[in-house]
Design a protein around this motif. Structure first.
Motif, PDB file in Angstrom:
ATOM      1  N   LEU A 282      34.554  51.844  47.149  1.00 55.05           N
ATOM      2  CA  LEU A 282      34.369  50.916  48.263  1.00 55.05           C
ATOM      3  C   LEU A 282      33.775  49.597  47.775  1.00 55.05           C
ATOM      4  N   LEU A 283      32.809  49.677  46.897  1.00 57.96           N
ATOM      5  CA  LEU A 283      32.213  48.460  46.329  1.00 57.96           C
ATOM      6  C   LEU A 283      33.229  47.720  45.467  1.00 57.96           C
ATOM      7  N   ALA A 284      34.005  48.473  44.696  1.00 52.20           N
ATOM      8  CA  ALA A 284      35.028  47.840  43.847  1.00 52.20           C
ATOM      9  C   ALA A 284      36.055  47.120  44.706  1.00 52.20           C
ATOM     10  N   GLY A 285      36.430  47.734  45.823  1.00 47.79           N
ATOM     11  CA  GLY A 285      37.406  47.118  46.715  1.00 47.79           C
ATOM     12  C   GLY A 285      36.915  45.814  47.319  1.00 47.79           C
ATOM     13  N   LYS A 286      35.607  45.621  47.352  1.00 48.98           N
ATOM     14  CA  LYS A 286      35.024  44.381  47.869  1.00 48.98           C
ATOM     15  C   LYS A 286      34.762  43.381  46.743  1.00 48.98           C
ATOM     16  N   GLY A 287      35.166  43.749  45.536  1.00 48.73           N
ATOM     17  CA  GLY A 287      34.943  42.866  44.404  1.00 48.73           C
ATOM     18  C   GLY A 287      33.495  42.789  43.976  1.00 48.73           C
ATOM     19  N   LEU A 288      32.740  43.877  44.173  1.00 45.09           N
ATOM     20  CA  LEU A 288      31.306  43.863  43.910  1.00 45.09           C
ATOM     21  C   LEU A 288      30.918  44.696  42.694  1.00 45.09           C
ATOM     22  N   THR A 289      31.889  45.072  41.866  1.00 47.69           N
ATOM     23  CA  THR A 289      31.594  45.797  40.631  1.00 47.69           C
ATOM     24  C   THR A 289      32.275  45.096  39.463  1.00 47.69           C
ATOM     25  N   CYS A 356      20.137  46.535  48.958  1.00 41.94           N
ATOM     26  CA  CYS A 356      21.229  45.624  48.605  1.00 41.94           C
ATOM     27  C   CYS A 356      22.570  46.349  48.661  1.00 41.94           C
ATOM     28  N   ALA A 357      22.592  47.583  48.181  1.00 44.84           N
ATOM     29  CA  ALA A 357      23.827  48.353  48.219  1.00 44.84           C
ATOM     30  C   ALA A 357      24.268  48.616  49.652  1.00 44.84           C
ATOM     31  N   LEU A 358      23.304  48.917  50.527  1.00 43.54           N
ATOM     32  CA  LEU A 358      23.647  49.163  51.925  1.00 43.54           C
ATOM     33  C   LEU A 358      24.213  47.903  52.581  1.00 43.54           C
ATOM     34  N   GLU A 359      23.647  46.752  52.238  1.00 44.83           N
ATOM     35  CA  GLU A 359      24.204  45.504  52.762  1.00 44.83           C
ATOM     36  C   GLU A 359      25.630  45.303  52.239  1.00 44.83           C
ATOM     37  N   ALA A 360      25.845  45.648  50.988  1.00 50.42           N
ATOM     38  CA  ALA A 360      27.189  45.537  50.419  1.00 50.42           C
ATOM     39  C   ALA A 360      28.172  46.453  51.148  1.00 50.42           C
ATOM     40  N   PHE A 361      27.694  47.589  51.628  1.00 50.81           N
ATOM     41  CA  PHE A 361      28.540  48.516  52.383  1.00 50.81           C
ATOM     42  C   PHE A 361      28.811  48.025  53.811  1.00 50.81           C
ATOM     43  N   GLY A 362      28.043  47.023  54.242  1.00 51.84           N
ATOM     44  CA  GLY A 362      28.266  46.480  55.579  1.00 51.84           C
ATOM     45  C   GLY A 362      27.154  46.746  56.569  1.00 51.84           C
TER      46      GLY A 362
END
Length: 577
Positions: A282-289, A356-362
């Motif tokens: 999910l993070l990779a799909g948002k370009g966050l990894t 921060c990870a939770l914010e990245a998840f939305g």
């Protein structure tokens, strides 16, 4: 007191509106918050407001002059307001009418165990606490986290929140591998006592040295015999065995500590069912990894963290962080609106990266609230005991419960705010004397109230007689002080729930008991009940006083219940009584 407080605030608000209108003051003054606080000194009244001090500059009037104008518009002697006075540079001190106190005590009796219970609040809370690694018995530090988490769950539920309690079993990390290797080494030692042809296995450098490891190894030998030793080390089987025994012991200790969880969630299961992989995808799909030097990173700095965080090490092994953020996402996916975690004080630096990870998840970062519980030191005869789980030199929570009882242990863990370290004095905790042990002192406060009711039966008085109590005969300052404390209980519970501070319930219970014990001992010449063989001189007054005793007993019992501590009906009185 909440109802009385709201009524007083309405009187103040009306008075301020009149002053603004009659003196052509800026209407913006009405937008200022109007609050009431309980003064530290009883002689300053039941409530005080600093509104005049805060609004004086905007009104372009001296604070005392503005306060006097407000005082002049207050309906003193009407409704809940007994008196109002100007103090200091512009304080307004208010006193509650006796009739309001009497009506409040009647509400306490009518509500019974529901006094202080909050109205239902929308939203589901997941409260995760303890989550001790399944590598051995719980130590005293885990115990404090357990007490704080369990008490907080009770307080939140009583305050109207829907709370789901959870224990996260860290059964997939390196610590479990170290435990498995430790058990295996000890198991081989035991096997070699029966068959010295079995090759010795050195104890691991990062192993666990506690005596419980030998007990685990002996259980393994009893269950499986020598066959595993001859077949060779099966890491997965030994991990599963170690976790099984450790969690069985942890569950037993939690049960004896009056702590129960709605669910136990396995970290290993999150890996097995793909939850960790899905979170990273999910993070990779948002370009966050991104990858760097063979490792996979989460771009945490984009959300305010001090540095980016590794999720997959260069050797392909997921980090604990990867599993942890997947676990928190898993909680939200189960329909929770707010997450609350209780961690040890040494996890302070871990909070930001998870948020921060939770914010990245939305999700919003404030949808995760973390309470850090400070350390516990055991003190015996003035000296602190050295403890270390890995070395095997530690006192288990079970040992502490067996030594000083569940109730006393919980009290000592909850008496101070969770963010302050605790020195657990074993000499004080083992004392059965209420004058020495604060836990027993509070419990004795409930037992004393029960004893008064047992004596009341000598004059055929029962709780049913309280239907005639109107509390107008409670004229002593000590009686009215106790009444005010009882009426403030709903506000106290609401405050403890809103700020996640269980210790405030403990502090309130202790103060309430002090007030009652003082009242009881100081009125021996005019006791609540006459001495044995004497007639009731004033039945109505006695019933009013018994009503106060019952209201006190009800609230104290509620406090103890929220703290997870029993409310005994009988205890041995101190010698002087």
């Amino acid at each position: 007191m909440l109802l009385i407080k709201s009524e007083l605030l309405e009187l103040l608000r009306n008075a301020v509106e009149q002053v603004v209108r009659e003196n052509n003051l800026p209407v913006e003054i009405l937008d200022r918050p109007l609050t009431l606080e309980v003064p530290k000194m009883p002689e300053h009244g039941d409530f005080a407001t600093t509104f005049a001090l805060a609004a004086a500059k905007q009104a372009r009037i001296n604070p005392r002059e503005l306060a006097q104008k407000i005082l002049d518009r207050l309906p003193v002697g009407q409704g809940p307001l007994k008196s109002a006075e100007l103090a200091g540079p512009g304080f307004i001190n208010l006193r509650i009418a006796d009739a309001s106190l009497a009506a409040g005590l009647r509400r306490v009796l009518d509500a019974g165990d529901d006094w202080g219970r909050g109205a239902p609040v929308a939203g589901r809370i997941n409260l995760e606490f303890v989550s001790a690694n399944p590598t051995g018995p719980m130590h005293v530090g885990h115990g404090r986290g357990a007490a704080v988490g369990d008490a907080l769950a009770r307080i939140l539920r009583f305050g109207g929140r829907e709370v789901f309690t959870e224990y996260y079993v860290n059964d997939a990390g390196r610590q479990v591998s170290h435990l498995a290797a430790s058990i295996w080494s000890r198991y081989i030692d035991l096997c070699r006592e029966q068959d010295d042809s079995i090759e010795a296995v050195p104890f691991p450098e990062d192993g666990y040295h506690g005596g419980y490891v030998v007990d685990f190894a002996r259980s393994y030998l009893e269950r499986f015999g020598l066959a595993p030793a001859r077949a060779g080390y099966d890491a997965a089987a030994m991990k599963a065995f170690g976790v099984e025994l450790a969690m069985a012991e942890i569950r037993t200790t939690l049960e004896q500590f009056n702590v129960r969880f709605d669910v136990f969630t396995s970290e290993a299961t999150l890996h097995d069912d793909g939850a960790v992989t899905r979170a990273m995808d999910l993070l990779a799909g948002k370009g966050l990894t991104y990858e760097q030097e063979g490792a996979l990173f989460f771009a945490a700095t984009r959300f305010g963290d001090e540095k980016d965080r590794v999720m997959i090490r260069a050797n392909g092994e997921p980090t604990y962080f990867a599993a942890d953020i997947a676990y928190h996402l898993h909680k939200f996916n189960r329909g929770f609106d707010q997450l609350m975690d209780i961690w040890g004080a040494d996890h302070h630096g871990y909070i930001s990266r998870v948020k921060c990870a939770l914010e990245a998840f939305g999700y919003r970062q404030d949808q995760l609230e973390v309470l850090l519980v400070q350390f516990v030191s055991l003190v015996n005869q003035g000296e602190k005991l050295a403890m270390g789980k890995r070395s095997g030199n530690f006192v288990t929570l079970q040992d502490l419960i067996d030594t000083v009882s569940c109730d006393v242990t919980r009290w000592f863990f909850l008496a101070k705010t969770h963010d302050v370290a605790v020195d657990f004095d074993l000499e004080v905790a083992t004392s059965a004397d209420p004058r020495e042990n604060p836990a027993r002192y509070v419990q004795y406060g409930h037992a004393r109230a029960c004893a008064i009711w047992r004596r009341a039966a000598m004059w055929n008085l029962t709780v049913a007689d309280l239907s005639s109590a109107d509390f107008t005969r409670l004229a002593a300052p000590e009686e009215q002080a106790i009444a005010r404390m009882l009426l403030s209980y709903p506000e106290l519970v609401a405050d403890a729930a809103a700020n996640c501070l269980p210790h405030r319930v403990a502090s309130y219970a202790l103060d309430l008991c002090r007030a009652f014990h003082s009242y009881y001992t100081r009125f021996k010449d005019d006791p609540i009940l006459p001495r044995s063989g004497q007639e009731l001189a004033d039945r109505a007054k006695t019933i009013d006083r018994l009503g106060l005793v019952e209201a006190y007993r009800t609230v104290l019992r509620s406090c103890l219940s929220l703290l997870g501590i029993t409310a005994p009906e009988a205890m041995t009185a101190p010698e002087e009584e």
